[in-house]
Write a protein that holds these residues in place. Structure first.
Motif, PDB file in Angstrom:
ATOM      1  N   SER A   2      32.423   4.052  52.900  1.00  0.00           N
ATOM      2  CA  SER A   2      32.000   2.871  53.633  1.00  0.00           C
ATOM      3  C   SER A   2      32.749   2.837  54.948  1.00  0.00           C
ATOM      4  O   SER A   2      33.680   3.620  55.178  1.00  0.00           O
ATOM      5  N   ALA A   3      32.368   1.932  55.818  1.00  0.00           N
ATOM      6  CA  ALA A   3      33.013   1.834  57.130  1.00  0.00           C
ATOM      7  C   ALA A   3      34.497   1.544  57.004  1.00  0.00           C
ATOM      8  O   ALA A   3      35.298   1.931  57.852  1.00  0.00           O
ATOM      9  N   GLY A   4      34.888   0.861  55.946  1.00  0.00           N
ATOM     10  CA  GLY A   4      36.284   0.502  55.766  1.00  0.00           C
ATOM     11  C   GLY A   4      37.050   1.420  54.844  1.00  0.00           C
ATOM     12  O   GLY A   4      38.195   1.128  54.496  1.00  0.00           O
ATOM     13  N   GLY A   5      36.452   2.506  54.399  1.00  0.00           N
ATOM     14  CA  GLY A   5      37.107   3.418  53.487  1.00  0.00           C
ATOM     15  C   GLY A   5      36.328   3.592  52.207  1.00  0.00           C
ATOM     16  O   GLY A   5      35.281   2.966  51.997  1.00  0.00           O
ATOM     17  N   ASP A   6      36.815   4.463  51.356  1.00  0.00           N
ATOM     18  CA  ASP A   6      36.125   4.751  50.106  1.00  0.00           C
ATOM     19  C   ASP A   6      36.310   3.613  49.100  1.00  0.00           C
ATOM     20  O   ASP A   6      37.393   3.025  49.005  1.00  0.00           O
ATOM     21  N   VAL A   7      35.225   3.325  48.377  1.00  0.00           N
ATOM     22  CA  VAL A   7      35.263   2.302  47.331  1.00  0.00           C
ATOM     23  C   VAL A   7      34.626   2.863  46.064  1.00  0.00           C
ATOM     24  O   VAL A   7      33.802   3.774  46.116  1.00  0.00           O
ATOM     25  N   GLY A   8      35.022   2.317  44.912  1.00  0.00           N
ATOM     26  CA  GLY A   8      34.480   2.763  43.645  1.00  0.00           C
ATOM     27  C   GLY A   8      33.392   1.838  43.145  1.00  0.00           C
ATOM     28  O   GLY A   8      33.444   0.622  43.341  1.00  0.00           O
ATOM     29  N   ILE A   9      32.408   2.420  42.500  1.00  0.00           N
ATOM     30  CA  ILE A   9      31.333   1.656  41.858  1.00  0.00           C
ATOM     31  C   ILE A   9      31.294   2.092  40.405  1.00  0.00           C
ATOM     32  O   ILE A   9      31.132   3.273  40.112  1.00  0.00           O
ATOM     33  N   GLN A  10      31.452   1.157  39.490  1.00  0.00           N
ATOM     34  CA  GLN A  10      31.386   1.476  38.079  1.00  0.00           C
ATOM     35  C   GLN A  10      29.974   1.167  37.577  1.00  0.00           C
ATOM     36  O   GLN A  10      29.426   0.094  37.828  1.00  0.00           O
ATOM     37  N   ALA A  11      29.398   2.141  36.865  1.00  0.00           N
ATOM     38  CA  ALA A  11      28.013   2.027  36.396  1.00  0.00           C
ATOM     39  C   ALA A  11      27.986   2.197  34.883  1.00  0.00           C
ATOM     40  O   ALA A  11      28.224   3.297  34.370  1.00  0.00           O
ATOM     41  N   ARG A  12      27.684   1.126  34.156  1.00  0.00           N
ATOM     42  CA  ARG A  12      27.788   1.114  32.706  1.00  0.00           C
ATOM     43  C   ARG A  12      26.829   2.086  32.031  1.00  0.00           C
ATOM     44  O   ARG A  12      27.185   2.756  31.060  1.00  0.00           O
ATOM     45  N   PRO A  43      39.481   1.614  45.229  1.00  0.00           N
ATOM     46  CA  PRO A  43      39.313   0.359  44.490  1.00  0.00           C
ATOM     47  C   PRO A  43      37.872   0.209  44.005  1.00  0.00           C
ATOM     48  O   PRO A  43      36.933   0.634  44.662  1.00  0.00           O
ATOM     49  N   ILE A  44      37.710  -0.381  42.808  1.00  0.00           N
ATOM     50  CA  ILE A  44      36.379  -0.644  42.287  1.00  0.00           C
ATOM     51  C   ILE A  44      35.801  -1.830  43.060  1.00  0.00           C
ATOM     52  O   ILE A  44      36.307  -2.952  42.971  1.00  0.00           O
ATOM     53  N   ALA A  45      34.751  -1.574  43.826  1.00  0.00           N
ATOM     54  CA  ALA A  45      34.156  -2.625  44.652  1.00  0.00           C
ATOM     55  C   ALA A  45      33.222  -3.506  43.845  1.00  0.00           C
ATOM     56  O   ALA A  45      33.111  -4.703  44.096  1.00  0.00           O
ATOM     57  N   THR A  46      32.535  -2.917  42.881  1.00  0.00           N
ATOM     58  CA  THR A  46      31.594  -3.695  42.085  1.00  0.00           C
ATOM     59  C   THR A  46      31.225  -2.933  40.833  1.00  0.00           C
ATOM     60  O   THR A  46      31.567  -1.749  40.685  1.00  0.00           O
ATOM     61  N   HIS A  47      30.563  -3.608  39.936  1.00  0.00           N
ATOM     62  CA  HIS A  47      30.030  -3.011  38.715  1.00  0.00           C
ATOM     63  C   HIS A  47      28.510  -3.160  38.718  1.00  0.00           C
ATOM     64  O   HIS A  47      27.971  -4.103  39.291  1.00  0.00           O
ATOM     65  N   CYS A  48      27.835  -2.208  38.078  1.00  0.00           N
ATOM     66  CA  CYS A  48      26.388  -2.297  37.915  1.00  0.00           C
ATOM     67  C   CYS A  48      26.047  -1.618  36.602  1.00  0.00           C
ATOM     68  O   CYS A  48      26.915  -1.089  35.909  1.00  0.00           O
ATOM     69  N   ASP A  49      24.788  -1.639  36.253  1.00  0.00           N
ATOM     70  CA  ASP A  49      24.333  -0.912  35.071  1.00  0.00           C
ATOM     71  C   ASP A  49      23.965   0.530  35.417  1.00  0.00           C
ATOM     72  O   ASP A  49      24.345   1.461  34.710  1.00  0.00           O
ATOM     73  N   LEU A  50      23.208   0.693  36.493  1.00  0.00           N
ATOM     74  CA  LEU A  50      22.756   2.028  36.889  1.00  0.00           C
ATOM     75  C   LEU A  50      23.007   2.214  38.374  1.00  0.00           C
ATOM     76  O   LEU A  50      22.603   1.380  39.197  1.00  0.00           O
ATOM     77  N   LEU A  51      23.667   3.303  38.716  1.00  0.00           N
ATOM     78  CA  LEU A  51      23.905   3.665  40.114  1.00  0.00           C
ATOM     79  C   LEU A  51      22.992   4.824  40.467  1.00  0.00           C
ATOM     80  O   LEU A  51      22.992   5.861  39.793  1.00  0.00           O
ATOM     81  N   VAL A  52      22.201   4.667  41.516  1.00  0.00           N
ATOM     82  CA  VAL A  52      21.297   5.705  41.985  1.00  0.00           C
ATOM     83  C   VAL A  52      21.802   6.202  43.333  1.00  0.00           C
ATOM     84  O   VAL A  52      22.002   5.411  44.261  1.00  0.00           O
TER      85      VAL A  52
END
Length: 607
Positions: free
Chosen positions: A258-268, A9-18
């Protein structure tokens, strides 16, 4: 843009993921945040800072503002010409130009906009003084000491310095501060200076459970992290990147554990890979390090979490790891320090080798190198001197006066005791050279003959075998105050004698993802992969696997992080005409991290 395909699941969105929290990653994160981007940093280890937090904190930045302010103004062609000569066939004109042009801008930006302050290295010469256009100073800066209180509770998520390089966990800054520590038992002013620092450190241990006066690379990591937090950047630890999210050939995020499983992060705007290279990836070491035929004969002093994650992520997206460098790692001699808990620390020998009264010998008892040359050149000498099929190892040998004054590896100088290091076998001792040789497995006749010859040369002040002490770098690493004709040489005269074994290691790796001058990862056809950047040691070394000066890892790491952030924000390198930052991804509303996605205390929510 079509949504990326992901089972997480997509946990959050950001502009840049490092991905990664050393200097390369945090430089990009801080710069991007100041350019108006929403930035997230994920770090797989339990603490942020990476190998940067263990480093000396020095950055090679020719023509930097601190040098210019001191009146050291050189033509841009000089450092470029030095690199062209030093790198030879590995010289990359476009990337070298990008580094040298943007390094001073990077320093100016961080000085003006962040918590990071610099001290100059205006008296520090380049490694190879015989090469035309080598600098005698003005090309280096270091992170200034940093007050850890500025990080608040987040100080406890910062990786502390490597314990064996500290005094009771207290970092010691190079230069004048280190000289005070070495002279603490000889000069009252130095004794008082050291006493004040030690008392302050003990107070910090009592109140905060760690030192709060941070120096060297720990100060650099802390200042970058504080700058990130203050600019609204989140740093999430215990968050390993599993795979990149790709959409129509563009990197648009990542799946993160993460502790609860894999999550997605979308980076624009894209993803920066800055995971620290591959020093603890045995398969990659086997493939790229000739002295490690099984992948296990390399003992890096880098962070143990640097297992090649970024390189694998980049390759899966179509990127390629360079295989044609002069060396795939930043070679350095390392000694193996047994710890009480059964683990072994990898201690990098960077300081004491140039001091007068130490030699390095092979098991045959022969010198093989100018001990005062750089750690990289030292290792080159050892590799060349080791017969095929034999273990790569050497012994650093000194007498009692030397070890009590300068220390030896993880053994501290007087008044610190050394009994524990003798008992655990790290330090070897012999009342005579013959006895020391027997304790180390060194050829006794060879060692005695070598020391006799060396002592004669030391009294004369000239190393006829390896020219020790004849370059500016040698001399600044030595000790002219010792009173010998050569600042790097003194006879080994009175027993007992001591030795520590060194083996092949590194300060990190050089072979990384191939990139262009904007730090964009390139595919097999040499074309940039949209939205994908590399930083730190995940970025293929701009030095081509050479080591022309101290700070050529952190200097480019900081600079190309700065460049990558500008390109991610505006599609152009720094200094070009900038347009207004892009608007947020249409329809993407930032949401809170899932509650099980643990990060740095107090930073668990998206702002």
């Amino acid at each position: 843009m079509p949504a990326p395909s992901s089972s997480a699941p997509i946990a959050t969105h950001c502009d840049l993921l490092v991905i990664g929290s050393g200097a390369g990653g945090l430089s990009a994160a801080v710069t991007a945040a100041h350019l108006g981007l929403k930035v997230l940093v994920v770090e797989k280890e339990a603490q942020y800072g990476g190998t940067t937090a263990w480093s000396g904190g020095w950055m090679w930045i020719p023509r930097n503002p601190l040098a210019v302010a001191a009146g050291i103004v050189e033509d841009p062609s000089a450092p470029l010409a030095y690199l062209r000569r030093e790198l030879g066939a590995h010289f990359d004109e476009a990337r070298a130009q990008a580094f040298l042009e943007n390094g001073p801008r990077m320093v100016e930006f961080f000085q003006a906009n962040t918590a990071l302050r610099f001290i100059d290295g205006n008296g520090i010469p380049d490694f190879h003084g015989r090469t035309p256009d080598a600098g005698l100073g003005g090309r280096s800066v270091c992170a200034a000491p940093f007050d850890g209180h500025r990080l608040g509770d987040k100080i406890h998520a910062l990786k502390p310095p490597l314990y064996e390089t500290t005094l009771w966990g207290m970092g010691i800054a190079s230069g004048a501060e280190l000289r005070h520590f070495l002279n603490a038992m000889r000069k009252p002013a130095s004794f008082w200076h050291v006493t004040k620092l030690v008392l302050r450190h003990w107070r910090d241990l009592l109140l905060h459970r760690r030192g709060m006066r941070l120096v060297n690379g720990n100060a650099l990591a802390a200042a970058l992290a504080a700058s990130a937090f203050e600019a609204g950047v989140e740093i999430h630890v215990n968050s390993p990147a599993r795979r990149l999210l790709m959409s129509q050939g563009r990197a648009v995020g990542a799946v993160v554990g993460s502790a609860g499983g894999d999550v997605g992060i979308q980076a624009r705007c894209g993803v920066v890979l800055a995971c620290g290279g591959f020093p603890f990836d045995a398969a990659r070491a086997k493939a790229l390090l000739p002295h490690a035929p099984t992948g296990t004969e390399h003992w890096s002093a880098a962070s143990r979490g640097n297992t090649g994650d970024g390189l694998r992520l980049g390759e899966a997206a179509g990127g390629a790891v360079a295989r044609d460098l002069k060396e795939a790692a930043a070679l350095a001699p390392v000694s193996l320090v047994p710890r009480k808990d059964g683990s072994v620390a990898h201690f990098p020998h960077l300081i004491e080798r140039a001091k007068p009264g130490l030699i390095a010998v092979t098991p045959a008892g022969q010198r093989f190198v100018n001990e005062a040359d750089s750690y990289y050149d030292f290792m080159h000498g050892l590799l060349e001197a080791t017969p095929a099929g034999q273990p790569v190892q050497a012994w650093l040998v000194c007498d009692h006066a030397f070890i009590r004054h300068y220390g030896l590896g993880a053994v501290k100088p007087a008044p610190m005791p050394m009994g524990a290091m003798l008992r655990n076998g790290y330090l070897r001792r012999g009342d005579t050279l013959a006895a020391l040789a027997e304790n180390c497995g060194i050829d006794a006749a060879g060692l005695q003959a070598t020391v006799a010859r060396y002592n004669t040369m030391a009294r004369e002040g000239r190393d006829a075998d390896f020219a020790k002490g004849e370059t500016p770098y040698n001399r600044i690493q030595g000790d002219a105050a010792a009173g010998w004709p050569n600042a790097c040489m003194a006879p080994l005269e009175k027993g007992p004698f001591y030795a520590v074994r060194v083996v092949p290691g590194s300060l990190g790796t050089f072979a990384g993802l191939k990139t262009d001058a904007n730090a964009r990862v390139l595919d097999a056809q040499g074309q940039p992969i949209a939205g994908l950047y590399a930083g730190g040691n995940d970025l293929n070394s701009v030095m081509g696997g050479n080591y022309p000066a101290g700070g050529i890892t952190l200097g480019p790491a900081m600079t190309f992080g700065f460049i990558a952030a500008h390109h991610a924000a505006f599609g152009t390198p720094p200094g070009c005409a900038l347009r207004v930052a892009p608007t947020p991804l249409q329809g993407a509303t930032p949401v809170a991290w899932q509650s099980q996605f643990h990060g740095v205390p107090g930073e668990d929510k998206v702002a």
